[in-house]
Design a protein around this motif. Structure first.
Motif, PDB file in Angstrom:
ATOM      1  N   SER A   1       0.973  -1.224   0.248  1.00  8.52           N
ATOM      2  CA  SER A   1       0.158   0.045   0.018  1.00  8.52           C
ATOM      3  C   SER A   1       0.667   1.196   0.147  1.00  8.52           C
ATOM      4  CB  SER A   1      -0.803   0.226   0.997  1.00  8.52           C
ATOM      5  OG  SER A   1      -0.280   0.159   2.519  1.00  8.52           O
TER       6      SER A   1
ATOM      7  N   ASP B   1      -8.122   6.178  -0.270  1.00 14.00           N
ATOM      8  CA  ASP B   1      -8.275   4.517   0.152  1.00 14.00           C
ATOM      9  C   ASP B   1      -7.295   4.029   1.055  1.00 14.00           C
ATOM     10  OD1 ASP B   1      -6.482   4.988  -1.947  1.00 14.00           O
ATOM     11  OD2 ASP B   1      -7.593   3.390  -3.286  1.00 14.00           O
TER      12      ASP B   1
ATOM     13  N   TYR C   1      -7.354   1.697   4.240  1.00 10.27           N
ATOM     14  CA  TYR C   1      -6.948   0.446   4.300  1.00 10.27           C
ATOM     15  C   TYR C   1      -6.100   0.206   5.636  1.00 10.27           C
ATOM     16  CZ  TYR C   1      -9.120  -0.178  -0.148  1.00 10.27           C
ATOM     17  OH  TYR C   1      -9.735   0.131  -1.448  1.00 10.27           O
TER      18      TYR C   1
ATOM     19  N   PRO D   1      -7.635  -2.822   7.892  1.00  6.63           N
ATOM     20  CA  PRO D   1      -7.426  -3.968   6.648  1.00  6.63           C
ATOM     21  C   PRO D   1      -8.711  -4.335   6.276  1.00  6.63           C
ATOM     22  CG  PRO D   1      -5.889  -4.052   8.278  1.00  6.63           C
ATOM     23  CD  PRO D   1      -7.099  -3.170   8.935  1.00  6.63           C
TER      24      PRO D   1
ATOM     25  N   ARG E   1     -10.816  -3.503   2.909  1.00  7.18           N
ATOM     26  CA  ARG E   1     -10.372  -3.767   1.340  1.00  7.18           C
ATOM     27  C   ARG E   1     -11.495  -4.736   0.857  1.00  7.18           C
ATOM     28  NH1 ARG E   1      -5.406  -3.337  -0.656  1.00  7.18           N
ATOM     29  NH2 ARG E   1      -3.916  -2.309   0.596  1.00  7.18           N
TER      30      ARG E   1
ATOM     31  N   PHE F   1     -15.529  -0.239   4.949  1.00  3.77           N
ATOM     32  CA  PHE F   1     -14.805   0.865   4.140  1.00  3.77           C
ATOM     33  C   PHE F   1     -15.734   2.056   4.198  1.00  3.77           C
ATOM     34  CE2 PHE F   1     -13.977   3.842   0.767  1.00  3.77           C
ATOM     35  CZ  PHE F   1     -12.865   3.574   0.174  1.00  3.77           C
TER      36      PHE F   1
END
Length: 256
Positions: free
Chosen positions: A13, A31, A35, A39, A42, A48
């Motif tokens: 990332s 984004d 993440y 995590p 994702r 999210f």
């Protein structure tokens, strides 16, 4: 090796291009920030969205801290340095474990050693704790006259489990009070013993049974064993790094 893969995602990332998904008064939220914060985001659209909302709220508060000069910049810089150091150290440790994976033979060896460390037996009993020997004799007399152990526990016991009839469930032999173990090892089922001197007074107890201490299967403890081995191997790796590094500890005066 799940921790290694998590680190891999984190490292990837850092090099991947970030996509701005929101702005708060001109401050971008990407984004990759989402993440990094969570995590699970994702693969989970709900995670999210929830994480994005958290970062928006944090940015609003961060803007207030900056605009009102709330921040202690020295403390902030120190905290950021510690966080950066922690992430770098974690990445190095996981990279080392990836290059030196724990063998199944080692896991089996530690598992066998663990089994040997476990107690052989465990006991089940219930007890009544009283302040004096005379009260203990009253309990014994009550049992002889047909009163139930549960009733007498509620009436006489000063232990915390008096309301549950003095039950303690299954107790490993290495956790059994020394004052009782010699009785428990040769006791007859449902037999009553006491009054026995104890640190808190005198005990009258009823033996309910004994059995072999249950041994966990390897698959039940493999995760803990693997983590233990990995922690030990990382510590040994750090010790080797210390021996070949120049470390100078300065004398610092601490003031209240």
């Amino acid at each position: 090796m799940k921790y290694w893969f998590a680190i891999c995602f984190w490292l990837i990332s850092l090099t991947a291009s970030a996509t701005t998904v929101a702005t708060v008064d001109g401050h971008p939220i990407t984004d990759l920030m989402i993440y990094a914060a969570n995590p699970q985001a994702r693969e989970n659209p709900t995670a999210f969205k929830d994480t994005l909302n958290v970062l928006v709220s944090r940015q609003l508060l961060a803007d207030v801290a900056r605009s009102e000069n709330i921040l202690n910049q020295s403390a902030l810089d120190a905290d950021l340095a510690v966080q950066k150091q922690m992430l770098e150290a974690k990445a190095a440790a996981q990279a080392y474990l990836h290059e030196h994976p724990v063998s199944e033979r080692k896991i089996q060896q530690v598992y066998q050693d663990y089994l040997k460390s476990l107690p052989t037996e465990e006991f089940r009993f219930r007890y009544i704790l009283v302040k004096s020997y005379e009260e203990g004799e009253l309990v014994i007399d009550g049992l002889k006259r047909g009163k139930s152990f549960t009733q007498l526990a509620a009436e006489y016991s000063i232990a915390k489990n008096a309301a549950t009839g003095g039950e303690v469930g299954w107790v490993p032999e290495n956790e059994t009070p020394a004052t009782l173990i010699k009785y428990l090892q040769s006791a007859e089922p449902m037999a009553v013993y006491g009054p026995i001197p104890s640190p808190g007074g005198f005990i009258v107890f009823q033996f309910l049974g004994k059995r072999a201490f249950p041994k966990p299967r390897l698959e039940e403890v493999e995760g803990q064993i693997r983590t233990k081995i990995e922690n030990e191997e990382v510590e040994q790796y750090i010790d080797r790094l210390r021996k070949k590094s120049s470390i100078v500890i300065e004398k610092v005066d601490h003031h209240d």
